[in-house]
Design an enzyme around this catalytic site. Structure first.
Site, PDB file in Angstrom:
ATOM      1  N   GLU A 128       1.113  -3.620   5.680  1.00 58.53           N
ATOM      2  CA  GLU A 128      -0.327  -3.917   5.654  1.00 58.53           C
ATOM      3  C   GLU A 128      -0.929  -3.025   4.579  1.00 58.53           C
ATOM      4  O   GLU A 128      -1.023  -1.811   4.762  1.00 58.53           O
ATOM      5  CB  GLU A 128      -0.963  -3.608   7.020  1.00 58.53           C
ATOM      6  CG  GLU A 128      -0.440  -4.447   8.159  1.00 58.53           C
ATOM      7  CD  GLU A 128      -0.762  -5.922   8.020  1.00 58.53           C
ATOM      8  OE1 GLU A 128      -1.663  -6.277   7.249  1.00 58.53           O
ATOM      9  OE2 GLU A 128      -0.080  -6.723   8.681  1.00 58.53           O
ATOM     10  N   GLY A 147       3.422   1.167  -0.196  1.00 55.04           N
ATOM     11  CA  GLY A 147       4.132   0.033   0.408  1.00 55.04           C
ATOM     12  C   GLY A 147       5.306  -0.402  -0.464  1.00 55.04           C
ATOM     13  O   GLY A 147       6.401  -0.693   0.045  1.00 55.04           O
ATOM     14  N   LYS A 179       4.995   8.153  12.221  1.00 56.76           N
ATOM     15  CA  LYS A 179       4.489   9.238  11.374  1.00 56.76           C
ATOM     16  C   LYS A 179       3.023   8.940  11.058  1.00 56.76           C
ATOM     17  O   LYS A 179       2.718   8.024  10.298  1.00 56.76           O
ATOM     18  CB  LYS A 179       5.268   9.363  10.064  1.00 56.76           C
ATOM     19  CG  LYS A 179       4.903  10.680   9.355  1.00 56.76           C
ATOM     20  CD  LYS A 179       5.240  10.715   7.903  1.00 56.76           C
ATOM     21  CE  LYS A 179       4.165  10.182   7.004  1.00 56.76           C
ATOM     22  NZ  LYS A 179       2.879  10.898   7.074  1.00 56.76           N
ATOM     23  N   SER A 203      -1.444   2.240   1.364  1.00 52.53           N
ATOM     24  CA  SER A 203      -1.773   1.698   0.038  1.00 52.53           C
ATOM     25  C   SER A 203      -0.646   0.813  -0.499  1.00 52.53           C
ATOM     26  O   SER A 203       0.513   0.919  -0.074  1.00 52.53           O
ATOM     27  CB  SER A 203      -2.046   2.837  -0.924  1.00 52.53           C
ATOM     28  OG  SER A 203      -0.883   3.616  -1.053  1.00 52.53           O
ATOM     29  N   CYS A 237      -9.670  -1.074   5.073  1.00 56.40           N
ATOM     30  CA  CYS A 237      -8.838  -1.920   4.193  1.00 56.40           C
ATOM     31  C   CYS A 237      -9.556  -3.211   3.839  1.00 56.40           C
ATOM     32  O   CYS A 237      -9.459  -3.684   2.714  1.00 56.40           O
ATOM     33  CB  CYS A 237      -7.501  -2.213   4.847  1.00 56.40           C
ATOM     34  SG  CYS A 237      -7.656  -2.969   6.466  1.00 56.40           S
ATOM     35  N   GLU A 271      -8.946  -0.871  -5.859  1.00 56.82           N
ATOM     36  CA  GLU A 271      -9.467  -0.532  -4.533  1.00 56.82           C
ATOM     37  C   GLU A 271     -10.057   0.879  -4.616  1.00 56.82           C
ATOM     38  O   GLU A 271      -9.368   1.828  -4.969  1.00 56.82           O
ATOM     39  CB  GLU A 271      -8.327  -0.554  -3.509  1.00 56.82           C
ATOM     40  CG  GLU A 271      -8.815  -0.265  -2.115  1.00 56.82           C
ATOM     41  CD  GLU A 271      -7.687  -0.235  -1.081  1.00 56.82           C
ATOM     42  OE1 GLU A 271      -6.672   0.436  -1.321  1.00 56.82           O
ATOM     43  OE2 GLU A 271      -7.838  -0.882  -0.031  1.00 56.82           O
TER      44      GLU A 271
END
Ligand code: NAD
Length: 497
Positions: free
Chosen positions: A259, A241, A183, A237, A296, A395
């Site tokens: 990740e 996750g 996806k 993000s 990232c 972030e």
């Protein structure tokens, strides 16, 4: 000057199931071009039934096609052909990637597309070169581990490098003999469909590589929870996750590779090589403005020795001022658009809050008008903040660099350790012992010394410590993560019967 006409690029719209585009689904999502906000196309939103169709297709292909059972060297040959087709398709793939994402067409042509092809080639090599092991048993037994693919892997990708991020997931999974349902992000759904078409052309059996389009809440969640998904691999993000990990636990204790986000520091000592000549400033500026900071591992926190802070800040601000915002198809663009208006507003909100809570603005802190509906944000330098400031903690995923100064090595280390994230760090010093002390002590998955960012090699794994992730992409580790191992013990004693 425009390098191509974005309205002439052919866009493959739909899911990709059983080797074909499936453009079915009552609910549709509009997709905009990040560069100018113009409509790009639409995707059907895969509901649970469509996800089930894709996963069942993958499962049948895994069981019935030769993919998992063929000689690994044959699988490697097909994957090498796939890599060649991807590399040769650059004239189509690069513009497709450029109009759909924040990647400039020159970067897509010189980096994203070749890097995607190279990743597929890299993992093809594992297929017939890495196997199980013979264990150290006594002489009356032979013990071994054999490796097997999981079956159907569910892969979920972010929007920041649509082709590359997808390839990091699918290449090791396919090389290990799995089927995949991918996806992509609903913001960047199209270029991977072209990738799937090339997979079929290369000879990967239909149904081994499928794509479902849609958002996270409906499509992503249905994919993760599907009972035939044996493993989930996700890039995105940290909050998503965590939700995916919970869904994996609830739907069959599925293994996950995650990740996730980061807030990576640059640690610059007064003896950094290239400091005076401006090379460190160039590296730091590139590390936060490449892809407009939507990376990232973006080096988003500058920690610099107080004695050299002022000069370095000036050099970085000067490097920022040379960048030119513009569409990803215009010659000379060096600053990419922000992927969406929402993301741009979030960046501006975080900068605004930092300023309200006492930070000083050295440059940037505003939108750039390039005469279209695209969102562009000026590279921003913020100083005079402590670690409690949201701009230092969160972030931002945009071209925003925060600066903090230190007096001692101990203080630098303390500032560098983020309470939540641990993705990457850059250490800039001529003192090799100090560099290696930091490499040991930093709680991060990657340390770059006197450089920032990866080379086009796949050998080094990438992944986060702490809330930046679980498991690795790239390297041998990513291949191994797509296999399960089984222990086999055989009694070979002479029983004289
Ligand atoms: P995101 O988490 O919003 O979305 C990522 C993907 O997850 C999308 O495809 C989305 O549709 C899907 N998704 C969202 N909610 C879901 C759910 N509940 N269940 C299943 N799927 C769901 O991330 P993003 O905004 O697309 O990407 C930016 C983030 O990705 C940043 O945090 C960045 O650091 C991270 N990232 C990490 C790496 C890495 O290697 N560590 C690489 C690239 C990006």
């Amino acid at each position: 000057m425009d390098l191509f006409d974005p309205s002439l690029v052919q866009i493959p719209q739909g899911h990709f199931i059983g080797g074909e585009i499936v453009n079915e689904g009552a609910e549709r999502l509009a997709v905009l071009r990040p560069s100018d906000g113009a409509p790009q196309g639409e995707i059907p939103l895969a509901d649970a039934a469509m996800v089930d169709r894709a996963v069942e297709n993958a499962w049948q292909a895994f069981r019935l096609s030769p993919w998992a059972r063929m000689a690994p060297r044959e699988r490697a040959a097909i994957l090498r052909r796939f890599a060649d087709l991807v590399a040769a398709d650059v004239a189509q793939l690069a513009p497709l990637e450029a109009i759909g994402s924040s990647r400039h067409v020159s970067a897509a042509a010189s980096w994203d597309v070749p890097f995607t092809a190279e990743g597929i080639r890299f993992y093809a090599e594992f297929a017939d070169k890495v196997g199980g092991d013979v264990a150290a048993t006594d002489h009356d037994h032979l013990g071994m581990t054999i490796t097997e693919p999981y079956g159907v892997i569910g892969a979920i990708a972010p929007w920041n490098f649509p082709l590359v991020m997808a390839s990091w997931k699918i290449a090791p999974a396919l090389a290990a003999g799995n089927a995949v349902v991918l996806k992509p992000s609903e913001l960047t759904p199209f270029s991977v469909v072209r990738l799937a078409q090339l997979a079929i052309e290369a000879g990967i059996p239909k149904g081994i590589f499928n794509i479902v389009q849609g958002n996270g809440r409906t499509t992503g969640d249905a994919l993760v929870r599907h009972p035939r998904i044996a493993k989930v691999t996700f890039t995105g993000s940290t909050s998503t996750g965590a939700a995916i990990m919970a869904a994996c636990a609830e739907s069959g204790t599925k293994p996950v590779t995650l990740e996730l986000g980061g807030k990576s520091p640059h640690i610059v000592f007064a003896d950094a090589p290239g400091l005076i000549a401006g090379r460190v400033a160039q590296r730091i500026a590139a590390g936060i403005t490449s892809n407009a900071g939507q990376v990232c591992v973006a080096g988003s926190r500058l920690l610099v020795h107080a004695s050299v802070a002022e000069g370095l800040i000036e050099q970085i601000a000067s490097a920022f001022s040379t960048l030119r915002a513009g569409p990803t198809w215009t010659d000379g663009t060096t600053l990419s658009p922000i992927i969406s208006r929402q993301q741009a507003a979030r960046i501006d909100g975080l900068v605004g809050r930092a300023l309200e809570t006492g930070a000083s603005l050295q440059c940037g802190g505003r939108f750039l008008d390039v005469g279209s509906e695209g969102s562009y944000y000026a590279p921003t330098l913020l100083t005079d903040m402590d670690t409690s400031n949201d701009a230092v903690r969160c972030e931002i995923f945009g071209p925003v660099l925060t600066v903090q100064t230190f007096e001692s090595e101990e203080q630098a280390l303390q500032l560098a350790q983020h309470p939540e994230y641990g993705l990457a760090a850059g250490v800039h010093t001529s003192d090799i012992s100090r560099a290696l002390r930091f490499a040991r002590k930093l709680e991060v998955g990657t340390v770059w010394i006197n450089r920032y960012g990866r080379t086009p090699d796949f050998v080094l794994p990438t992944g986060g410590y702490k809330r930046s992730g679980i498991g690795k992409d790239l390297g041998r580790q990513a291949y191994e993560a797509n296999l399960r191992s089984k222990a086999v013990l055989i009694d070979i004693a002479d029983h004289h019967d």
